[in-house]
Motif scaffolding. Structure first.
Motif, PDB file in Angstrom:
ATOM      1  N   PRO A 103       0.810  -1.223   0.000  1.00  0.00           N
ATOM      2  CA  PRO A 103       0.000   0.000   0.000  1.00  0.00           C
ATOM      3  C   PRO A 103       0.840   1.267   0.000  1.00  0.00           C
ATOM      4  CG  PRO A 103      -0.820  -1.582   1.618  1.00  0.00           C
ATOM      5  CD  PRO A 103       0.499  -2.101   1.136  1.00  0.00           C
ATOM      6  N   THR A 104       2.121   1.151   0.396  1.00  0.00           N
ATOM      7  CA  THR A 104       2.992   2.333   0.436  1.00  0.00           C
ATOM      8  C   THR A 104       3.201   2.939  -0.948  1.00  0.00           C
ATOM      9  OG1 THR A 104       4.925   0.875   0.297  1.00  0.00           O
ATOM     10  CG2 THR A 104       4.222   1.591   2.492  1.00  0.00           C
ATOM     11  N   LEU A 105       2.907   2.147  -2.014  1.00  0.00           N
ATOM     12  CA  LEU A 105       3.043   2.709  -3.359  1.00  0.00           C
ATOM     13  C   LEU A 105       2.011   3.808  -3.596  1.00  0.00           C
ATOM     14  CD1 LEU A 105       3.757  -0.396  -5.637  1.00  0.00           C
ATOM     15  CD2 LEU A 105       5.344   1.048  -4.366  1.00  0.00           C
ATOM     16  N   GLY A 106       1.015   3.886  -2.735  1.00  0.00           N
ATOM     17  CA  GLY A 106       0.015   4.940  -2.863  1.00  0.00           C
ATOM     18  C   GLY A 106       0.476   6.271  -2.326  1.00  0.00           C
ATOM     19  N   SER A 107       1.746   6.346  -1.859  1.00  0.00           N
ATOM     20  CA  SER A 107       2.253   7.615  -1.312  1.00  0.00           C
ATOM     21  C   SER A 107       2.815   8.541  -2.382  1.00  0.00           C
ATOM     22  CB  SER A 107       3.337   7.331  -0.255  1.00  0.00           C
ATOM     23  OG  SER A 107       4.438   6.664  -0.855  1.00  0.00           O
ATOM     24  N   GLU A 128      -5.228   2.486  -2.172  1.00  0.00           N
ATOM     25  CA  GLU A 128      -4.290   3.600  -2.254  1.00  0.00           C
ATOM     26  C   GLU A 128      -3.732   3.765  -3.671  1.00  0.00           C
ATOM     27  OE1 GLU A 128      -4.286   2.003   1.929  1.00  0.00           O
ATOM     28  OE2 GLU A 128      -4.213   1.172  -0.098  1.00  0.00           O
ATOM     29  N   ILE A 129      -3.551   2.650  -4.382  1.00  0.00           N
ATOM     30  CA  ILE A 129      -3.035   2.719  -5.752  1.00  0.00           C
ATOM     31  C   ILE A 129      -4.046   3.400  -6.654  1.00  0.00           C
ATOM     32  CG2 ILE A 129      -2.236   1.345  -7.726  1.00  0.00           C
ATOM     33  CD1 ILE A 129      -0.337   1.247  -5.417  1.00  0.00           C
ATOM     34  N   MET A 130      -5.335   3.107  -6.415  1.00  0.00           N
ATOM     35  CA  MET A 130      -6.388   3.680  -7.249  1.00  0.00           C
ATOM     36  C   MET A 130      -6.661   5.145  -6.919  1.00  0.00           C
ATOM     37  SD  MET A 130      -7.410   1.267  -9.348  1.00  0.00           S
ATOM     38  CE  MET A 130      -5.660   0.914  -9.487  1.00  0.00           C
ATOM     39  N   SER A 131      -6.003   5.647  -5.906  1.00  0.00           N
ATOM     40  CA  SER A 131      -6.210   7.048  -5.504  1.00  0.00           C
ATOM     41  C   SER A 131      -5.092   7.967  -5.979  1.00  0.00           C
ATOM     42  CB  SER A 131      -6.333   7.130  -3.974  1.00  0.00           C
ATOM     43  OG  SER A 131      -7.401   6.341  -3.505  1.00  0.00           O
ATOM     44  N   ILE A 137      -0.442   8.923 -17.603  1.00  0.00           N
ATOM     45  CA  ILE A 137      -0.034   8.196 -18.818  1.00  0.00           C
ATOM     46  C   ILE A 137      -0.627   6.792 -18.821  1.00  0.00           C
ATOM     47  CG2 ILE A 137       1.901   7.347 -20.183  1.00  0.00           C
ATOM     48  CD1 ILE A 137       3.568   9.668 -19.082  1.00  0.00           C
ATOM     49  N   SER A 138      -0.219   5.949 -17.875  1.00  0.00           N
ATOM     50  CA  SER A 138      -0.735   4.580 -17.865  1.00  0.00           C
ATOM     51  C   SER A 138      -0.589   3.952 -16.484  1.00  0.00           C
ATOM     52  CB  SER A 138      -0.009   3.711 -18.903  1.00  0.00           C
ATOM     53  OG  SER A 138       1.346   3.538 -18.540  1.00  0.00           O
ATOM     54  N   LEU A 139      -1.503   3.020 -16.210  1.00  0.00           N
ATOM     55  CA  LEU A 139      -1.467   2.214 -15.009  1.00  0.00           C
ATOM     56  C   LEU A 139      -1.789   0.787 -15.431  1.00  0.00           C
ATOM     57  CD1 LEU A 139      -1.466   1.517 -12.022  1.00  0.00           C
ATOM     58  CD2 LEU A 139      -3.773   2.442 -11.836  1.00  0.00           C
ATOM     59  N   SER A 140      -0.805  -0.111 -15.281  1.00  0.00           N
ATOM     60  CA  SER A 140      -0.986  -1.492 -15.713  1.00  0.00           C
ATOM     61  C   SER A 140      -0.623  -2.462 -14.602  1.00  0.00           C
ATOM     62  CB  SER A 140      -0.138  -1.796 -16.951  1.00  0.00           C
ATOM     63  OG  SER A 140      -0.293  -3.147 -17.338  1.00  0.00           O
ATOM     64  N   GLN A 153     -12.337   3.493  -5.863  1.00  0.00           N
ATOM     65  CA  GLN A 153     -11.457   4.679  -5.914  1.00  0.00           C
ATOM     66  C   GLN A 153     -10.853   4.888  -7.290  1.00  0.00           C
ATOM     67  OE1 GLN A 153     -11.522   2.426  -3.552  1.00  0.00           O
ATOM     68  NE2 GLN A 153     -11.576   3.415  -1.549  1.00  0.00           N
ATOM     69  N   VAL A 154     -11.068   3.939  -8.205  1.00  0.00           N
ATOM     70  CA  VAL A 154     -10.542   4.086  -9.560  1.00  0.00           C
ATOM     71  C   VAL A 154     -11.071   5.360 -10.211  1.00  0.00           C
ATOM     72  CG1 VAL A 154     -12.403   2.767 -10.667  1.00  0.00           C
ATOM     73  CG2 VAL A 154     -10.134   2.818 -11.712  1.00  0.00           C
TER      74      VAL A 154
END
Length: 406
Positions: A103-107, A128-131, A137-140, A153-154
């Motif tokens: 979840p820290t990738l959402g920072s 958190e990633i969807m926020s 550009i892109s999210l894969s 949250q997408v």
């Protein structure tokens, strides 16, 4: 060859970029790389690097771009990856990384593109990633083994152009909050287990060019708004459980841009439109008046059949019990006639049977009808048989019955 541990000695320099991509590097990434505190860009894609991503890499707090894709990296993603507050590009795709997404990738607050595709990541997608509203550009996260639902949250990804969640094990309904992704151009959700109907929120994505929802468990009809998205160039809804008439406008007029195979309940307009272009069977009926009449007929016909059957049963009951009714009436009448004989006029019989009404009809014979009645002056119940003398043999039958009553 492999990366030497002495790479940590480069910390005395002011090196901002370390690029070693597209080589034949083997072995693991040395932990000493965390000492290169001035790095802005670290590029090592398309090598044969193995082992984990070192936890100390999180010390590179000035890093803006990290490319470690297309290697053979394993183990879990370190939570220290969330320390890159200035990061705008993170590419870790096409490795053998497993475990859950930290979840820290959402920072991240400056991230523009994130690629974790083609790994063995499992568990649910952290909200958190969807926020990360900064992603544009892109999210894969494609080609992993992620489970659970796509977080609502997408809808926060209002600047995102490409969203790819394909080939996972995601389930539940496709969130209607996708309507908030107003900049979306390509949406790939194929190869999952999404259920329910195609959400109306997708109709708000006016800039959508590609939409792939194939190989899911979607139900219902194809919404008409998909034919109203003027920029839609590719639509794949194949291998779902969709049914009903296919729209005829927009992208549906280009057979090469649409794939609907594997939806056995779909049909075309039958007028040379979608049925012909997309090789669909014509819909059974598209005339609402005709359909309305058919619904009425479905109600009236069973009621009529039931009514006829009941009438036949009543008639058969009366017919089968007619001899018993006649015997009962005769039995009740015989004592009266034995004790007292009197003459009765036709007018008396007419009045007693209420004009030989059907309500007093108690039997039908080969030569006439039998009516019940009550003689007014004697208050006596009688049975009156009316012979049809025009029938051959009626008179003989009358004489035979008279002899039987003597």
């Amino acid at each position: 060859g492999s990366l030497p541990n002495s790479i940590a000695n480069l910390s005395t320099t002011h090196m901002n970029i370390l690029s070693m991509g597209y080589n034949q590097l083997h072995g693991s990434i040395p932990s000493g790389i965390g000492n290169l505190l001035n790095l802005n860009i670290l590029q090592m894609p398309m090598n044969h690097l193995t082992g984990p991503i070192p936890t100390l890499i999180g010390k590179l707090d000035k890093l803006q771009k990290l490319f470690l894709d297309s290697n053979e990296l394993t183990e879990q993603l370190p939570s220290s990856l969330g320390n890159f507050t200035l990061l705008n590009s993170l590419f870790l795709g096409r490795n053998n990384i497993y475990g859950s997404i930290p979840p820290t990738l959402g920072s991240y607050r400056n991230l523009l593109e994130l690629d974790l595709s083609h790994n063995n990541l499992n568990g649910s997608i952290p909200p958190e990633i969807m926020s990360l509203s900064s992603i544009s550009i892109s999210l894969s996260l494609a080609h992993n083994v992620l489970t659970g639902s796509l977080p609502s949250q997408v809808g926060s990804l209002k600047n995102l152009a490409v969203l790819d969640m394909s080939d996972n094990r995601l389930s539940g309904t496709i969130p209607n909050s996708l309507s908030g992704c107003s900049s979306l151009e390509r949406l790939h959700l194929e190869g999952n287990s999404f259920e329910g109907e195609i959400p109306q929120g997708l109709g708000a994505l006016r800039g959508l060019r590609e939409l792939d929802l194939s190989h899911n468990k979607l139900l219902g009809q194809i919404p008409k708004f998909l034919g109203e998205l003027g920029g839609l160039e590719k639509l794949n809804l194949s291998f779902n459980r969709l049914h009903g008439q296919v729209p005829i406008h927009g992208v549906f007029q280009n057979a090469s841009a649409v794939s609907l195979v594997g939806n056995n309940g779909l049909c075309g307009d039958g007028g040379g439109g979608s049925a012909l272009l997309l090789k669909l069977p014509p819909c059974p009926s598209l005339n609402p008046k005709k359909n309305k009449l058919s619904h009425v007929a479905k109600v009236i016909i069973p009621v009529a059949i039931v009514s006829i059957c009941l009438s036949l049963l009543i008639f058969l009951f009366i017919f089968c019990h007619r001899p018993k009714l006649l015997r009962d009436i005769k039995g009740s009448l015989m004592p009266s006639f034995k004790s007292q004989l009197f003459r009765v006029s036709y007018a008396d019989l007419l009045k007693a049977t209420d004009g030989f009404s059907d309500a007093n009809l108690i039997g039908l014979g080969s030569y006439g009808s039998v009516y019940k009645g009550i003689l007014e002056h004697a208050q006596t119940a009688v049975a009156v048989k009316v012979l049809n003398l025009q029938l051959r043999g009626a008179s003989k039958s009358f004489m035979a019955e008279c002899k039987a009553l003597r």
